[in-house]
Design an enzyme around this catalytic site. Structure first.
Site, mmCIF file in Angstrom:
data_model
loop_
_atom_site.group_PDB
_atom_site.id
_atom_site.type_symbol
_atom_site.label_atom_id
_atom_site.label_comp_id
_atom_site.label_asym_id
_atom_site.label_seq_id
_atom_site.Cartn_x
_atom_site.Cartn_y
_atom_site.Cartn_z
ATOM 1 N N GLN A 1 0.844 -1.196 0.000
ATOM 2 C CA GLN A 1 0.000 0.000 0.000
ATOM 3 C C GLN A 1 0.879 1.245 0.000
ATOM 4 O OE1 GLN A 1 -2.407 0.982 3.521
ATOM 5 N NE2 GLN A 1 -4.214 0.704 2.271
ATOM 6 N N GLY A 2 0.693 2.102 -0.964
ATOM 7 C CA GLY A 2 1.497 3.320 -1.074
ATOM 8 C C GLY A 2 0.648 4.552 -0.830
ATOM 9 N N GLU B 1 -12.507 -3.545 4.234
ATOM 10 C CA GLU B 1 -11.243 -4.156 4.627
ATOM 11 C C GLU B 1 -11.188 -4.366 6.128
ATOM 12 O OE1 GLU B 1 -9.039 -1.114 1.728
ATOM 13 O OE2 GLU B 1 -8.114 -1.486 3.671
ATOM 14 N N SER C 1 0.890 6.598 2.616
ATOM 15 C CA SER C 1 1.545 7.598 3.488
ATOM 16 C C SER C 1 2.742 8.260 2.825
ATOM 17 C CB SER C 1 2.021 6.933 4.774
ATOM 18 O OG SER C 1 0.935 6.548 5.565
#
Lengths: 397, 401, 397, 401
Positions: free
Chosen positions: D126-127, D244, D129
């Protein structure tokens, strides 16, 4: 956040002028220590482990002999001054053998009957020539870990007149670096004594016990049929049971000093960070969630400082009731330090959770400090024993 | 006066002797059913009793009848608490807030007029809070309009504790409505017998009615009753706060430690519902030890604040630290007391008047503890003060109106 | 804040359709109850004490006989429906005899062997014609408070064939208003039974025990040599010890339902107040100190609601392991309710501390609820007994 | 599929059988000293093992290989935890975040391209932050500039867990720098083998290096890898969050209850330092009962969230409630574990890879719990979301820049 209330005690001071002088002395000691430690602490080596403060610096500072009498080339000061140094070492989360040698080692020696061997060793410790570690119970179980009995020729050739020592102690502070070990032991009649051995004596094994907190050096000391000469078995100067208790109180309080120092450092770091880090267009310290958490940390530290000052004053003046003040300080300060370091990690956000950010060093040290020399629950249990029956004079002074 | 260990021990013996001879026997029972008049009479009598002993205003300067070193005050409050002496409830504002304001900011005439009168039993009330100015004193709406030789006051005050019995009032009122919020407020001494003044008691959550509303309709205050410069009232109020806090807390901390906590331990020594004693239950022991430790910290903190105040080294948020910590510690302690005391605690329907914040009627004491976490700046406000003034954290940005 | 997760259980429902139907039924029941209680609860009389909800309204609502079988003119429902009513009574902090009659009274009767006397009484309770109170242990000590032995002529003239009852129970809910009292007693062989007496029977004394929480009616029941006929000593239908335990679980859970309801009401009141009350030029609810405190209250209530739903489902379905779910719900919810009501008082500021503001009514009720039928620590001790040894199947389902 | 009590019991028996046969013996010891490659290989193998059993993606729709009712998933996770099965650490983002994003907002082509690939072991990261956008995603600075048939991305990502092993990345980048903060962000699927991409591990507080920085210098993403409309990326990210959360938490709650807490109790059954057993100490019992109760609440809360999500009745802050509560409960539980485990706990210097958040190396587990209270929106942010979206409290006023 300047030095607040209760900077370590004023034991031995009897006039207001004395108190002021002592405060001034402590302030100077603190400033020097802070400056020195800022320059040297916190470095890591190639293996990324913390590098201990250079021993020669400690020796040169005079801190190793603070409590050693002047006639043995010490400073003739009290635990109140030692507490100042411990507090600064905690603030810097410094790796050093100070606790083992200058606090526990000197503390143990000073509880012994005076004698040439003891005095020689005190002088050598003050000069930084000999490093000590004291093998005493480090956790909640305060059973004395070693036993001494007269040595027989079966123990070692020509062992007549000497003594045989057996036992094992874990989590001994600064054991791996010590030149000599002081073992708290029971003699054949069940009376506590101190036995001096060297790490390379036959039958003595010192094994490093690495812990999550990399700034501390701990070791297991196993003694299996080591034979020492009679001159290495030392008697306590006064009530031996009481002396062991005082030594344990000193150890617990020393860790509490360290923990208060590191909690202060964490609050300062958090306040600094919160004043500069911006999110949502404002410094995060302007949000109540951060500001109020810092305020709570400040309150905890302020209360801890007072309790610690009371403990330090009691130990420094050899107050027979010191245990109460020590258990209060140890239980309160060490819980507070974990909470403060944990909040610091939280309020530093992402950076707080990185290795680089360095907050973890403090949190780990606080966690170890909470467990060393009596967990908070153990100290509270000791305090609570007083509630069972009404006291003669119930006033809590 | 010296405060060596020996001197303190001697002083303690003297106070103990005095307490044994002067603390009224069985005052609790009488004060539990006391009407208003009995309460006032009892308080006045006890104040004069303390005064005769030299213990009424130990924290005042020597020239006005006090001058006791802080270390001795601690001993005094310890012994009064341990001997379950009645508390000075009615005169609390008089000997603390009023006196410290007069000493710090009053004129010589004001001091000469009021300090001896307070010793003779003059009762004061604090008139700060208003319906729209709870924790935010800047929102003050009561006005004082200059008119000839005096000021004419209109408005309404809330949470004025003891107003029904008060002779005088410490009043904050807005003298310059055009000035920014915290400016333009002045500080007055208001005679409670003035025409145009109406006092109505407000019942609090614990069922007591010592809080009052004060309605002000054209009340005239002579100019000589102004304290400090016009429009500087907020600053005057702030300046005296720290001094008051330390001195009042010194007593309250010793009460909590040597009366409240001690009774709690004694209660735990009695038989427990399921057999045995609560004090032998490790869960109870653990909590008692934790509370005792926190109270020890409180006591040291309060003494430290008084000493630093005397030495001029008190930090800008020290008073807030003590107020916040005491409030919440009192609340935690009372909550635990309610829990261990079980169902019987719920049958205590009145707490004795003249008692401390911890009277032993634990349920009412617990509810009464909100009188500490809300008035005088809520705990939330104290945390903001500590964060901003104590730690220098950035202020909440000002929002465009 | 609409009705969230876990609205009281779905016991007895076996298909998804059943579950939906039951949810819909509960929603209706809740809406009717909320509406009715809004109109009647919270009124105070000339003495400023709360006025109980009119008994005829309760009787007319059908709530008194929710758990009474249909053949006795009850609704034939389960504790799941009773829980909905209890929850609403708690939300309104209503003063009513519902708990004594419809929850404990009916609950006790339904645990007994069926019989004419019992059935008659059940029908009378459902119709609101007879009000009950059950004298059972109300605190941490669960010793059964009454004893029965065969009456002798010395006990009363012509007492042969009857039974003599002795004992005393404090803090009996709704005792002062009860037409009949059900005493949980031990028979001469130590087996629990239920004895029916009337408050005006010779030897029976009911004394009001006013408590700080004015919305509850509690009384002490003292029975000193009362003689009853044999038909008033009733046996439990199944294992008597187990039955007493189930009755106590029911009592504890009923109080937990009440406490969840009052906690919800306090959160709603606080959110309303925080959205309108302005300080420093903004609604106070826009400050994180208030907003985050409300969020914590919401989380506590959400968790409590789930634990309560599990307890209600277990009791409603006569799950033999219901005690675990009950002790979890009672300990968690009742602590949470005190904390939530306390925060509500705090966040309401000055107005929260006035009598007029009304928050105190909820806080006092929450405090009493926390103590009734087992303090949190007592319920946790009961849960902890399971940890001593590994269970056969350790899964916490 | 039915979820009656009988059916669930049967399913449980089946899972138990499977676990006894398939959970690798003594994997903990091997994973405690495992290097990176061993860890990846072990994770991939375990994923395929679970897949063969039908347990790899139970939460996916039936058509993609899932379709297990929530009640059965609970049973599955209970048994996996109770049998100390390794956790799917490496594939966590793939089977949860990536899959739910594709299912909710992806195109048919994207789903067909990636969902089967994930089943075959495709790893995602996951990109989201960035250095200046921690809890405040609106501060995102990474840009994606339209250029021909694709986008050119420049910027930097932080806290990308597992990026070093990832094949693909869920990327948020700013496509309209002029738009207000939360608008103008787009959601992309980025191939981690793209040129211009540099990944550097960042060591975390517990000493592990699964977090990474991702440096993006002119990385080209084809337009077909856009998820949802341009400039609607923030909304896409938000919409998938709740789904999720419920599904991931279902597993984590059972792990905490049936692995972490159970080991803690077992540890307390061993001999205590001063003699006796900790589990017989009423103070320890009290705390264990409290934690067990809270964990029971968590488990019910998570199941409730999944069920409400399926029924479309989940509240706007439900996911935040679960995240906040789990995070802090995990932290409290680990803190207590550290305390009761005493000094020996400090000698555990590595936690086994592939283990849960509670591995039994309690000190490291406690420190690791901040990975829950900080990333993915700190606890402070969650409280704000709950207050504003869940309770409708007024938002923080906007401050003039």
């Amino acid at each position: 956040m300047s030095a607040g209330p209760g900077t370590a005690g004023a034991a031995g001071a009897s006039t207001p002028q004395d108190v002021d002088d002592l405060r001034e002395l402590h302030r100077e000691l603190r400033d020097v220590a802070r400056d020195m430690l800022r320059k040297t602490a916190g470095r890591t080596g190639d293996d990324e482990a913390p590098v201990p403060v250079d021993w020669s610096l400690l020796a040169g500072s005079g801190w190793l002999g603070l409590e050693v009498p002047e006639e043995l080339d010490g400073a003739g000061a009290t635990f109140a001054e030692v507490a100042v140094v411990l507090h600064e070492i905690g603030r810097a989360a410094a790796s050093s053998g100070y606790l083992g040698s200058a606090v526990l080692g000197v503390g143990a020696l000073r509880l012994l009957e005076p004698g040439a061997g003891r005095d020689e060793l005190l002088a050598a410790v003050a000069a930084g020539e000999q490093r000590l570690a004291v093998a005493l119970p480090a956790g909640d179980d305060v059973t004395i870990p070693f036993h001494v009995r007269p040595a027989t020729p079966g123990d070692a050739p020509g062992a007549g007149g000497g003594a045989r020592v057996d036992g094992t102690a874990g989590f001994v502070l600064d054991a791996a670096e010590a030149d000599q070990l002081l073992l708290v032991a029971l003699d054949p009649t069940g009376v506590p004594v101190v036995v001096r051995v060297r790490p390379d004596d036959p039958g003595v094994t010192v094994t490093g016990q690495p812990v999550v907190d990399e700034t501390r050096s701990l070791g297991a000391v196993t003694v299996d049929g080591a034979v020492v000469d009679a001159g290495s078995v030392w008697q306590f100067g006064t009530d031996p049971q009481e002396s062991v208790r005082r030594l344990l109180d000193r150890a617990a309080l020393a860790v509490a000093c360290d923990c208060l120092g590191l909690a202060e450092a964490m609050l300062e770091a958090t306040v600094d960070y919160a004043g500069t880090r911006r999110q949502f267009g404002r410094p995060i310290g302007s949000f109540q969630a951060v500001k109020h958490a810092c305020a709570d940390m400040f309150v905890r530290i302020s209360v801890g400082r007072e309790l610690l000052a009371a403990g330090v004053a009691a130990v420094a003046s050899d107050d027979p009731q010191a245990g109460v003040a020590v258990s209060r300080a140890k239980s309160y300060v060490c819980v507070a330090a974990v909470d403060v370091a944990g909040r610091a990690m939280q309020l530093h956000g992402g950076i707080g959770y990185t290795w680089e950010g360095g907050v973890h060093v403090y949190l780990k040290r606080a966690l170890l400090g909470r467990a060393l020399f009596g967990a908070p629950a153990a100290h509270r249990a000791r305090l609570a024993a007083r509630f069972a029956e009404p006291a003669d004079d119930p006033l809590t002074e | 006066m010296n405060t060596s260990t020996e001197d303190l021990a001697e002083f303690r013996a003297e106070v103990r002797r005095w307490c044994r001879e002067h603390v009224p026997a069985d005052w609790r029972r009488a004060q539990t059913v006391a009407g208003d008049a009995e309460f006032v009479a009892f308080q006045q009598a006890w104040f004069q009793e303390l005064r005769t002993g030299g213990y009424a205003v130990p924290h005042w300067p020597a020239e006005w009848g006090g001058g006791m070193p802080a270390a001795q005050q601690v001993v005094l409050y310890q012994e009064l608490a341990a001997h379950d002496a009645p508390r000075l409830v009615l005169g609390f504002v008089s000997i603390h807030h009023a006196a410290s304001t007069l000493l710090a900011a009053g004129t010589d005439e004001q001091r000469a007029r009021h300090l001896p009168a307070i010793l003779d039993g003059e009762i004061w009330v604090q008139g700060f809070s208003e319906p729209e100015a709870g924790s935010d004193l800047a929102g003050l709406r009561t006005t004082a309009r200059r008119e000839g030789d005096g000021f004419v006051v209109d408005g309404q005050k809330l949470w004025a504790s003891g107003a029904a019995h008060a002779d005088w009032c410490l009043l904050l009122a807005r003298t310059d409505p055009a000035a920014p919020k915290r400016r333009g407020i002045s500080y007055f001494l208001m005679d409670m017998r003035s025409p145009g003044l109406d006092v109505r008691p407000v019942r609090n959550a614990a069922g007591e009615s010592h809080f009052c509303e004060i309605f002000l309709n054209g009340v005239v205050i002579p100019a000589e009753n102004l304290v400090g410069p016009v429009n500087q009232g907020w600053q005057v109020a702030q300046a005296t706060l720290s001094a008051e806090r330390g001195m009042t807390m010194l007593e309250l901390a010793e009460r909590l430690g040597n009366a409240g906590f001690r009774w709690l331990v004694e209660a735990c020594r009695g038989p427990a519902p399921g057999g045995g004693r609560l004090v032998d239950d490790p869960r109870v022991q653990d909590r008692l030890a934790e509370l005792e430790t926190e109270i020890a910290g409180l006591r040291a903190l309060c003494l430290g604040l008084v000493e630093r105040h005397e030495a001029g080294t008190a930090g800008p948020a020290d008073a807030s630290v003590v107020k916040l910590y005491y409030s919440e510690l009192l609340q935690r302690t009372m909550d635990f007391a309610v829990e261990v005391a079980g169902l019987p605690a719920h049958t205590e329907l009145r707490k004795p008047a003249s008692s401390g914040w911890e009277s032993g009627a634990w349920v009412l004491d617990f509810i009464g503890s909100w009188e500490w976490t809300i008035p005088g700046g809520t705990s939330e406000i104290q945390r903001t003060i500590i964060g901003e003034r104590g730690l220098g954290l950035p202020r909440e940005p000002v929002v465009p109106a």
